[in-house]
Design a protein around this motif. Sequence first.
Motif, PDB file in Angstrom:
ATOM      1  N   ALA A 131      69.509  53.341  80.095  1.00  0.00           N
ATOM      2  CA  ALA A 131      69.649  54.797  80.239  1.00  0.00           C
ATOM      3  C   ALA A 131      68.303  55.334  80.703  1.00  0.00           C
ATOM      4  CB  ALA A 131      70.054  55.439  78.917  1.00  0.00           C
ATOM      5  N   ARG A 132      68.348  56.442  81.404  1.00  0.00           N
ATOM      6  CA  ARG A 132      67.098  57.041  81.883  1.00  0.00           C
ATOM      7  C   ARG A 132      66.435  57.906  80.823  1.00  0.00           C
ATOM      8  NH1 ARG A 132      66.548  56.775  87.638  1.00  0.00           N
ATOM      9  NH2 ARG A 132      68.451  55.955  88.551  1.00  0.00           N
ATOM     10  N   THR A 133      67.262  58.487  79.952  1.00  0.00           N
ATOM     11  CA  THR A 133      66.752  59.366  78.906  1.00  0.00           C
ATOM     12  C   THR A 133      67.502  59.085  77.603  1.00  0.00           C
ATOM     13  OG1 THR A 133      68.362  61.085  79.434  1.00  0.00           O
ATOM     14  CG2 THR A 133      66.228  61.219  80.544  1.00  0.00           C
ATOM     15  N   LEU A 134      66.984  59.627  76.527  1.00  0.00           N
ATOM     16  CA  LEU A 134      67.682  59.539  75.255  1.00  0.00           C
ATOM     17  C   LEU A 134      68.926  60.430  75.312  1.00  0.00           C
ATOM     18  CD1 LEU A 134      64.629  59.844  72.848  1.00  0.00           C
ATOM     19  CD2 LEU A 134      65.868  57.758  73.458  1.00  0.00           C
ATOM     20  N   PRO A 135      70.040  59.997  74.751  1.00  0.00           N
ATOM     21  CA  PRO A 135      71.256  60.799  74.789  1.00  0.00           C
ATOM     22  C   PRO A 135      71.130  62.079  73.953  1.00  0.00           C
ATOM     23  CG  PRO A 135      71.598  58.798  73.523  1.00  0.00           C
ATOM     24  CD  PRO A 135      70.236  58.701  74.121  1.00  0.00           C
ATOM     25  N   ALA A 136      71.847  63.109  74.375  1.00  0.00           N
ATOM     26  CA  ALA A 136      71.768  64.427  73.739  1.00  0.00           C
ATOM     27  C   ALA A 136      72.018  64.406  72.229  1.00  0.00           C
ATOM     28  CB  ALA A 136      72.714  65.402  74.438  1.00  0.00           C
ATOM     29  N   PRO A 137      73.022  63.696  71.708  1.00  0.00           N
ATOM     30  CA  PRO A 137      73.217  63.704  70.255  1.00  0.00           C
ATOM     31  C   PRO A 137      72.013  63.156  69.485  1.00  0.00           C
ATOM     32  CG  PRO A 137      75.186  62.890  71.344  1.00  0.00           C
ATOM     33  CD  PRO A 137      74.113  62.977  72.395  1.00  0.00           C
TER      34      PRO A 137
END
Length: 165
Positions: free
Chosen positions: A15-21
């Motif tokens: 993933a490019r970023t940490l997921p929103a949750p």
Amino acid sequence: MKIIVISDTHLPKKARTLPAPLVEALSGADLIIHAGDWSDWSVYELLSQYAPVEGVAGNTDPSEIGEKLGFSRIVEAEGMRLGLVHGHRGTKGTEQNAIQTFADEQLDAVVYGHSHIPVMHTVDNLLVFNPGSPTDRRFQKRYSFGIMTVSEGKLQAEHVFFDRD
């Protein structure tokens, strides 16, 4: 005390970023525990923007992470002793490797990763916890991470499951 428990982020490959949750949960954290397979030191720096971070290296991490964090440690949080390890070192299955790492220690919990499989149960009054992965669910139905709370001398844990945002 609110502790966010994660493992196997594998950023930026999975993933490019940490997921929103996860980001939402991090905003209220007092401590973040990462059980290895960060993949890049920038993940440590990113998480450190939210709360203090304790972590260990995993089997896919570059040597820099292993040198800085080591492969196992005991984290103390409001009187609770948490054994932290990735779980890939040893001759048994991941969970047994993790438990065996701390066989001579008095702990309240063992936190491990590696398998990407969320686990929460007790073995001889020891909480055994794998948060799963927030970015690489492998054969699991959903992505996951964990939240541990320490209140009035008691440790509680739960998984947070979510779909890709």
